[in-house]
Write an enzyme that holds these catalytic residues in place. Structure first.
Site, mmCIF file in Angstrom:
data_model
loop_
_atom_site.group_PDB
_atom_site.id
_atom_site.type_symbol
_atom_site.label_atom_id
_atom_site.label_comp_id
_atom_site.label_asym_id
_atom_site.label_seq_id
_atom_site.Cartn_x
_atom_site.Cartn_y
_atom_site.Cartn_z
ATOM 1 C CD GLU A 168 -16.750 -20.412 -0.008
ATOM 2 O OE1 GLU A 168 -16.140 -20.302 1.060
ATOM 3 O OE2 GLU A 168 -17.344 -19.495 -0.563
ATOM 4 N NE ARG A 208 -17.691 -24.280 -5.131
ATOM 5 C CZ ARG A 208 -18.693 -24.901 -5.708
ATOM 6 N NH1 ARG A 208 -19.005 -24.623 -6.939
ATOM 7 N NH2 ARG A 208 -19.388 -25.798 -5.066
ATOM 8 C CB CYS A 209 -11.908 -19.899 -1.340
ATOM 9 S SG CYS A 209 -11.238 -18.311 -1.817
ATOM 10 C CD GLN A 263 -21.927 -14.164 -4.202
ATOM 11 O OE1 GLN A 263 -21.314 -13.979 -5.238
ATOM 12 N NE2 GLN A 263 -21.423 -14.889 -3.212
#
Lengths: 808, 164
Positions: free
Chosen positions: A760, A384-385, A237
């Site tokens: 997110e 996902r945040c 990522q």
């Protein structure tokens, strides 16, 4: 004049710029099976690596015997810590200032920990050999509970840290302690709590979960011994950061390392970290002289690569009798597992958890976080945040509901009463963040109206009466949540990872025929960057999005950037894209002025061209200007039309939203049906509404998974009991409800196009909406808080405890 | 380990290969035949990323031994478009309805949806949801996948009607 307007509209449409529901350019290859994911890579002579992993949570390694494994046909090498030690590669630095064993050195500290790396001609012979590596262990008592890990007589987990009284984030107060992080005003908060008319206290656990992207982690490392160049394709990522880390660890000069992130099958934070598999593959390629591939299987992914959450939070919230919140205190025991491998900016070992005052104007707040080692896998990524924002949002949104119960107030009303008001922005919170913009009352009011909130509450009242009369066995629950995210890390002045400032970048080249390529420091894992970044640029430079190629993920060609996680791509790289576009436009204006024989200032931008003010028939389109840039530029100007922007954001962005969830709980089975879920998101300027909606659907589904069933369940010995998709809950299309989405638009004042990021938000706001709904279903029976996940068994146990079940 | 001679019909092409009998079908497809469309997501037949069509049924090729597939007729995502390159209605509608994000589940999902529509050309939303419940997606929340499959059913029906 009408004709002109139509033309302008047609020209705008042709651009497919900001705000259009442009179809994705990525889809052609994915729908035809032509994606190129890391496991699709096949190089001549490539070998395959596989790990021998610890079956124990905590054990001493007495011996390792590779003889039988080395006899398996096709096996080329078996690496252990002893092989890596002379290279000083048996430990690697983590992103959090700790070290992590690449291959276990004398002790294993979690189940699934890497012990030996087998390299063979194919994955079958590698697997055969893994079974034949004989490791003799002496089992040690395991610690899986962070509270017990901090007990005075608890076994010491990290031999390598023996006697060290301080770590990367300050003093350690116990042999299993990592750091204490404190922020806010302790005295003022203490005073607020002591003098409060009402105080609500709650112990809230956000359980350990796993991002579990459908594609596991993996890489292919290829060392070219002739020119000394190392190429690594992998599920990264943050490819540029990986290159720098790889250079620092291996000693290979950075210009001789090329990191490539090919198509990535979902990341959600799992693919931010640097894992032993990457290091071992690189070493194995150096040793064998041929490319080496390593791909995790699902069990390895769940057991060993980055988990998320595991925050054990004790909260106190103070208020006046009429519901004005006056103070908030929180202590977190943070279970980081065996090594501190959290992915957080250096100055924030608990991420941005101090966004935990949420959307409320709370005058005093104080937070302390204690990071603790246990015999569980390392990680602690932002699943996902943004960094620890889901934890913070869950905490405050549960606390507000708990307070509402205590005050006997409607939870939506209590929120309204304490919101930061529109005119207070930019607003500095008690814990130090400067919220850039917001309009919370409008958003919540719109949400409550959309779902007919008063109607839902009356229905719930009737439902409870019917339940009391024995006419139904189902209880209706209504969950309201209102979240504020903090994304787009971030300003270099306070955000770096391993000393790398968290800017991001975009480089644009406009070709002579009026098409372009843009390269960015980020990397899409499904977000559709190739589609949306071209849209930003189309609006900025007037070239149709379909004529702009967006490329990411190859460190040899893309400008340096910190990658994609924490909803930072649009706030940071998206801003860089707009700024680079503006540089292109500025040069284009000078060229246009030269061609039209007017002064620069006599020109104005018009969708896809510069035209002479007051004489719109005299213009040069961007395509014409592009060609001219290569053959006819003003005297003294360099030819070409290129620009690069490295964008250091002045602030974070603060997306927000209002979610309402309605559930029906069957008290005799614990089955909780989501009847309705309404999500209103405000992510500022909307680049592609279709993609935004898709992101919201996906984030809500992950929130459903976390709230309703996901938990990495360890037993006392440190065994992870649900390390496969048989037991680890991922919702199917059947469990997943239909989502209703909505929006308001409050542009970010400091972002060049006003965008805030969205991927997110639904996970951040969703989890508390589900949990609040389940808790709300039992509120009339006296429940204030029950821990997640709200799976059938736990919900049934709650009903039983409250004497609501048939048996009770 | 001694190898076996495997004959398959894959995407309308006869293929032969030598493989160990224990080799999984997904590995034969991906590593020997170069069909990397089907993916490996879980190894335990829960996620469906490896779904292919075998003898007219959806199978999870990570839990089919190559030996079991000897003589089988297989269809993978690579064989979904017409020989002239025209995309299948499902491939079109997944794009039109934004039924994919990272794309990793997509080949298995489309291949599964293809068989579902063969079995039930006019499914309800609930039937679609049940019909794809063996295929996990971590990105989309399924809503647009369901929409895409329903839309493809309509397209296929109108094509059929026009042909009749």
């Amino acid at each position: 004049m009408t004709v002109d307007t139509e033309t302008a509209q047609a020209r705008t449409q042709k651009l497919e710029g900001l705000g259009t529901k442009r179809k994705r350019v990525e889809d052609a290859r994915f729908t035809q099976g032509k994606g190129n994911y890391v496991d699709d890579i096949k190089l001549p002579g490539m070998l395959f690596g596989d790990f021998v992993r610890s079956p124990y949570g905590h054990a001493r390694i007495k011996s390792i015997n590779k003889d039988a494994a080395l006899k398996v046909p096709g096996v080329k090498a078996v690496l252990t810590a002893a092989d890596l030690k002379p290279l000083k590669l048996h430990y690697m630095p983590t992103l959090a200032g700790d070290v992590q064993a690449v291959l276990a050195d004398e002790k294993v500290l979690f189940q699934g920990q890497e012990v030996a790396f087998v390299v063979a001609e194919d994955r079958y012979s590698a697997a055969d050999a893994v079974d034949l590596v004989e490791v003799e262990y002496q089992e040690l008592p395991a610690l899986v509970d962070p509270t017990k890990a901090m007990a005075p007589g608890a076994p010491e987990l990290r031999d390598d840290l023996k006697g060290k009284t301080s770590g990367a984030h300050g003093p350690r107060k116990h042999h299993n302690h990592i750091f204490t992080w404190e922020t806010g005003d302790a005295a003022a908060t203490d005073k607020a709590l002591k003098s409060a008319q009402v105080v609500a206290k709650e112990y809230i656990v956000y359980q350990r979960v796993h991002p579990c992207p459908l594609e596991t982690c993996g890489c292919v490392a290829s060392m070219d011994k002739i020119n000394g160049h190392l190429t690594v394709w992998g599920t990264f990522q943050a490819p540029h950061a990986v290159r720098t880390v790889a250079s620092l660890i291996s000693g290979i000069p950075e210009h001789k390392i090329r990191i490539i992130s090919p198509d990535i099958g979902g990341g959600f934070g799992n693919k931010v970290g640097v894992y032993p598999g990457y290091i071992c593959s690189i070493v194995a390629s150096i040793v064998t002289g041929v490319p080496v591939k390593w791909i995790e299987d699902r069990m390895e992914n769940l057991q060993a690569t980055a988990f998320a959450r595991d925050y054990h939070m004790t909260g106190e919230i103070a208020a006046t009798k009429d519901g004005r919140i006056t103070g908030l205190r929180c202590h977190v025991l943070a279970d980081h597992g065996a090594f501190d491998a959290c992915a957080d900016p250096t100055k924030y070992p608990a991420g941005f958890f101090n966004i935990c005052t949420g959307s409320y104007d709370i005058p005093a707040a104080h937070v302390t976080v204690d990071g603790v080692y246990t015999n569980k896998a390392p990680g602690g990524v932002a699943y996902r945040c943004s960094f620890r924002v889901t934890e913070a949002s869950y905490f405050i949104e549960r606390m507000v509901d708990v307070l509402a119960r205590k005050l006997n107030m409607d939870p939506a009303e209590l929120r309204r009463k304490n919101f930061i008001r529109k005119e207070q922005f930019p607003y500095t919170s008690a814990l130090g963040w400067e919220y850039d913009s917001g309009d919370y009352h409008t958003a919540l009011d719109k949400a409550l109206k959309a779902v007919d909130y008063p109607g839902l509450r009356s229905e719930q009242k009737r439902n409870r009466e019917a339940f009391a009369r024995g006419e139904t066995r189902k209880l209706m629950g209504i969950g309201v949540s209102f979240f504020t995210e903090i994304v787009g890390a971030g300003p270099i002045k306070n955000c770096d990872i391993l000393g790398l400032g968290m800017f991001d970048s975009c480089e644009i080249r406009v070709h002579p025929t009026g098409s372009a390529i843009a390269r960015l420091g980020t990397i899409s894992q499904g977000q559709g960057h190739a589609t949306t970044f071209a849209q930003i640029l189309a609006t900025e430079i007037g070239i149709p999005a379909s004529n702009i190629t967006v490329e990411e993920g190859d460190t040899d060609t893309a400008p340096y950037g910190l990658g994609t996680y924490g909803s930072r791509s649009t706030p940071v790289a998206g801003a860089a894209t707009a700024m680079a576009g503006r540089k292109i436009r500025a040069k284009a204006q000078m060229i246009a002025a030269y061609l039209l024989e007017v002064h620069d200032d006599d020109l104005e931008w018009d969708i896809d061209r510069f035209r002479v003010k007051g004489a719109p028939e005299r213009f040069k389109t961007m395509a014409e200007i592009a060609f001219s840039a290569y053959n006819k530029v003003p005297p003294g100007m360099e030819p070409g039309l290129e620009a690069v922007s490295y964008y250091d954001p002045p602030n974070m962005t603060y997306p927000f939203g209002a979610y309402v969830c309605v559930v029906d709980v069957d008290v005799d089975t614990g089955i909780t049906e989501v009847r309705r879920f309404y999500a209103l998101d405000d992510c500022g300027t909307r680049i592609n509404p279709m993609i935004i909606e898709g992101q919201v659907h996906g984030g809500l589904t992950e929130a459903l998974a976390i709230a309703m069933g996901q938990e990495m369940a360890y037993d006392e010995l440190g065994n992870l009991k649900n390390a496969s998709l048989l037991d680890f809950f991922l919702p199917t299309a059947v469990e997943t409800p239909a989502w209703e989405t909505d929006y308001t638009t409050t542009p970010s004042p400091h972002h060049p196009i006003g965008a805030k990021g969205v991927g997110e938000s639904p996970n951040v706001g969703g989890v508390s909406a589900f949990s609040n709904a389940v808790n709300d279903a039992f509120a009339h029976a006296g429940l204030t808080h029950t821990q997640m996940p709200h799976d059938h068994w736990r919900v049934w146990k709650t009903a039983e405890r409250l004497k609501l079940t048939a048996a009770a | 380990m001694s190898k076996m001679h495997l004959k398959l019909k894959v995407n309308n092409r006869d293929v032969e290969t030598l493989t160990e009998p224990r080799t999984l079908l997904i590995h034969v497809l991906r590593e020997q035949l170069g069909l990397t469309g089907p993916h490996i997501g879980c190894d335990t037949s829960h996620c469906g990323a490896c779904t292919v069509d075998m003898n007219g049924r959806s199978v999870k090729s990570c839990t089919v031994l190559a030996a079991q597939a000897d003589g089988a007729t297989l269809l993978t995502i690579e064989g979904m478009a017409s020989p002239d390159g025209t995309l299948h209605a499902l491939q079109e509608s997944f794009r039109t309805h934004h039924g994919l994000q990272c794309g990793f589940c997509t080949p298995g999902m489309i291949t599964r949806a293809y068989r579902l529509l063969q079995e039930n050309p006019n499914p309800t939303e609930a039937e679609i949801r049940f019909g794809i419940s063996g295929n996990l997606c971590r990105c989309t929340g399924y809503q647009n996948i369901v929409k895409a499959i329903r839309a493809a059913a309509d397209t296929l029906a109108s094509v059929k009607e026009a042909a009749e």
